[in-house]
Design a protein around this motif. Structure first.
Motif, PDB file in Angstrom:
ATOM      1  N   LEU A  58       0.831  -1.202   0.000  1.00  0.00           N
ATOM      2  CA  LEU A  58       0.000   0.000   0.000  1.00  0.00           C
ATOM      3  C   LEU A  58       0.867   1.255   0.000  1.00  0.00           C
ATOM      4  O   LEU A  58       0.684   2.152  -0.823  1.00  0.00           O
ATOM      5  CB  LEU A  58      -0.915   0.012   1.218  1.00  0.00           C
ATOM      6  CG  LEU A  58      -2.119  -0.922   1.203  1.00  0.00           C
ATOM      7  CD1 LEU A  58      -2.776  -0.940   2.575  1.00  0.00           C
ATOM      8  CD2 LEU A  58      -3.135  -0.498   0.142  1.00  0.00           C
ATOM      9  N   ILE A  59       1.820   1.328   0.928  1.00  0.00           N
ATOM     10  CA  ILE A  59       2.628   2.540   1.017  1.00  0.00           C
ATOM     11  C   ILE A  59       3.689   2.604  -0.076  1.00  0.00           C
ATOM     12  O   ILE A  59       4.269   3.659  -0.317  1.00  0.00           O
ATOM     13  CB  ILE A  59       3.267   2.699   2.417  1.00  0.00           C
ATOM     14  CG1 ILE A  59       4.266   1.585   2.713  1.00  0.00           C
ATOM     15  CG2 ILE A  59       2.178   2.747   3.474  1.00  0.00           C
ATOM     16  CD1 ILE A  59       4.955   1.751   4.058  1.00  0.00           C
ATOM     17  N   GLY A  60       3.889   1.481  -0.773  1.00  0.00           N
ATOM     18  CA  GLY A  60       4.772   1.479  -1.927  1.00  0.00           C
ATOM     19  C   GLY A  60       4.043   1.772  -3.219  1.00  0.00           C
ATOM     20  O   GLY A  60       4.638   1.684  -4.305  1.00  0.00           O
ATOM     21  N   VAL A  70      -5.088   6.304   1.669  1.00  0.00           N
ATOM     22  CA  VAL A  70      -3.639   6.149   1.779  1.00  0.00           C
ATOM     23  C   VAL A  70      -2.995   7.323   1.057  1.00  0.00           C
ATOM     24  O   VAL A  70      -3.235   7.532  -0.132  1.00  0.00           O
ATOM     25  CB  VAL A  70      -3.159   4.828   1.139  1.00  0.00           C
ATOM     26  CG1 VAL A  70      -1.623   4.743   1.185  1.00  0.00           C
ATOM     27  CG2 VAL A  70      -3.782   3.634   1.839  1.00  0.00           C
ATOM     28  N   GLU A  71      -2.198   8.095   1.769  1.00  0.00           N
ATOM     29  CA  GLU A  71      -1.441   9.187   1.169  1.00  0.00           C
ATOM     30  C   GLU A  71       0.046   8.892   1.309  1.00  0.00           C
ATOM     31  O   GLU A  71       0.522   8.534   2.390  1.00  0.00           O
ATOM     32  CB  GLU A  71      -1.762  10.522   1.849  1.00  0.00           C
ATOM     33  CG  GLU A  71      -3.186  10.997   1.597  1.00  0.00           C
ATOM     34  CD  GLU A  71      -3.450  12.372   2.192  1.00  0.00           C
ATOM     35  OE1 GLU A  71      -2.493  12.970   2.746  1.00  0.00           O
ATOM     36  OE2 GLU A  71      -4.602  12.836   2.116  1.00  0.00           O
ATOM     37  N   VAL A  89       9.420   6.565  -4.678  1.00  0.00           N
ATOM     38  CA  VAL A  89       9.562   5.753  -3.469  1.00  0.00           C
ATOM     39  C   VAL A  89      10.687   4.745  -3.708  1.00  0.00           C
ATOM     40  O   VAL A  89      10.680   4.024  -4.696  1.00  0.00           O
ATOM     41  CB  VAL A  89       8.255   5.005  -3.135  1.00  0.00           C
ATOM     42  CG1 VAL A  89       8.458   4.090  -1.927  1.00  0.00           C
ATOM     43  CG2 VAL A  89       7.127   5.991  -2.884  1.00  0.00           C
ATOM     44  N   GLY A  90      11.649   4.695  -2.812  1.00  0.00           N
ATOM     45  CA  GLY A  90      12.728   3.724  -2.925  1.00  0.00           C
ATOM     46  C   GLY A  90      12.303   2.391  -2.327  1.00  0.00           C
ATOM     47  O   GLY A  90      11.710   2.349  -1.248  1.00  0.00           O
ATOM     48  N   LEU A 173      11.685   1.941   1.465  1.00  0.00           N
ATOM     49  CA  LEU A 173      11.054   0.743   2.005  1.00  0.00           C
ATOM     50  C   LEU A 173      12.032  -0.420   1.907  1.00  0.00           C
ATOM     51  O   LEU A 173      12.545  -0.711   0.823  1.00  0.00           O
ATOM     52  CB  LEU A 173       9.774   0.417   1.235  1.00  0.00           C
ATOM     53  CG  LEU A 173       8.757   1.552   1.100  1.00  0.00           C
ATOM     54  CD1 LEU A 173       7.550   1.091   0.292  1.00  0.00           C
ATOM     55  CD2 LEU A 173       8.322   2.063   2.468  1.00  0.00           C
ATOM     56  N   LEU A 174      12.268  -1.084   3.021  1.00  0.00           N
ATOM     57  CA  LEU A 174      13.222  -2.189   3.090  1.00  0.00           C
ATOM     58  C   LEU A 174      12.469  -3.455   3.478  1.00  0.00           C
ATOM     59  O   LEU A 174      12.058  -3.621   4.634  1.00  0.00           O
ATOM     60  CB  LEU A 174      14.323  -1.879   4.099  1.00  0.00           C
ATOM     61  CG  LEU A 174      15.125  -0.605   3.791  1.00  0.00           C
ATOM     62  CD1 LEU A 174      15.641   0.041   5.067  1.00  0.00           C
ATOM     63  CD2 LEU A 174      16.269  -0.919   2.859  1.00  0.00           C
TER      64      LEU A 174
END
Length: 268
Positions: A58-60, A70-71, A89-90, A173-174
């Motif tokens: 979602l956040i990716g 979702v923002e 987004v990484g 994001l990892l």
């Protein structure tokens, strides 16, 4: 701080739910509220099947919620081209497709175009130099001309972080970056993440892991998921407790902290 004076959230989820319709409206996530601010470093933990991967998707900007909002980086999913948002987004994941026979420098370059194969016509001198600078920053300078397939697991993880940073993201994001790493490789990666946090004050990170021992001392916040719902979230010291970890994983867990690192073991 006054709510009206807070810096804009990097991630903001409000009453988010995800239903998996292919299995008869199974609820994967429900009632999720989460705010990630600039410069915060979150650990996302939970047992297998708790919903961590779905939350990261979602956040990716890989999927939409069933309900709720979702923002990400100030843009709401459903009101922006997801491809454009994903480019900002990484993401670091062992499942990422990269050219295995390419050099580490070339793998990092592909992060500038978000492609699997290099697009040589897109990489000017400044872009190529930036790839070298990032490799040096993550302690991989000597790997620039080594084939990615010949690198160790820990070296690959750091090279993939360099690749993700090519787009200069505000959110990294990892997804289980420590998976299958031996002890020296794990510690090298922990050191690299600490240095990254120190060098990039406004970069926010979310790290999915199963093991507290993998969390760098720079971890500022933690989010615990249990069966698709928030169990606890907030400053890491108040969330990563024996009581919360026991509830999260469904068996007694002892938690200790030493020199900024967390340690956990199952009780009897």
């Amino acid at each position: 701080m006054d709510e009206t004076r807070k810096p804009r959230a990097v991630v903001a989820l409000r009453e988010v739910a995800v239903h998996r319709r292919t299995t008869g409206q199974e609820i994967v996530l429900d009632g999720i509220n989460w705010r990630v601010g600039p410069g915060e470093h979150w650990a996302l933990l939970g047992a297998n099947g708790a919903g961590k991967t779905t939350l990261l998707r979602l956040i990716g900007a890989v999927m939409y919620p069933t309900t709720g909002t979702v923002e990400v980086l100030g843009d709401r999913l459903g009101r922006i081209d997801m491809r454009e948002l994903r480019a900002r987004v990484g993401l670091v994941s062992a499942a990422q497709k990269v050219p295995l026979d390419a050099t580490a420098h070339t793998v990092v370059l592909t992060g500038a175009t978000g492609t699997v194969a290099p697009l040589w016509g897109k990489y000017d001198t400044a872009t190529r130099e930036r790839a070298h600078v990032l490799l040096a920053e993550l302690g991989c300078k000597e790997l620039a001309e080594r084939r990615f397939s010949d690198c160790s697991g820990g070296q690959r993880a750091r090279i993939l972080i360099c690749r993700a940073l090519m787009a200069d993201p505000s959110l990294l994001l990892l997804d289980e970056p420590f998976n299958a790493l031996d002890l020296p490789s794990r510690e090298d990666l922990v050191d690299s993440l600490c240095q990254l946090a120190a060098d990039r004050a406004h970069l926010a990170t979310v790290t999915v892991t199963h093991h507290l021992e993998e969390l760098p001392p720079s971890t500022s916040h933690a989010y615990l998921l249990r069966e698709g719902r928030e169990l606890a979230s907030g400053p890491a010291d108040s969330v990563l407790t024996a009581q919360n970890m026991t509830l999260c994983f469904g068996r007694p867990v002892h938690v200790a902290r030493h020199d900024g690192r967390w340690y956990a073991r199952s009780g009897r």
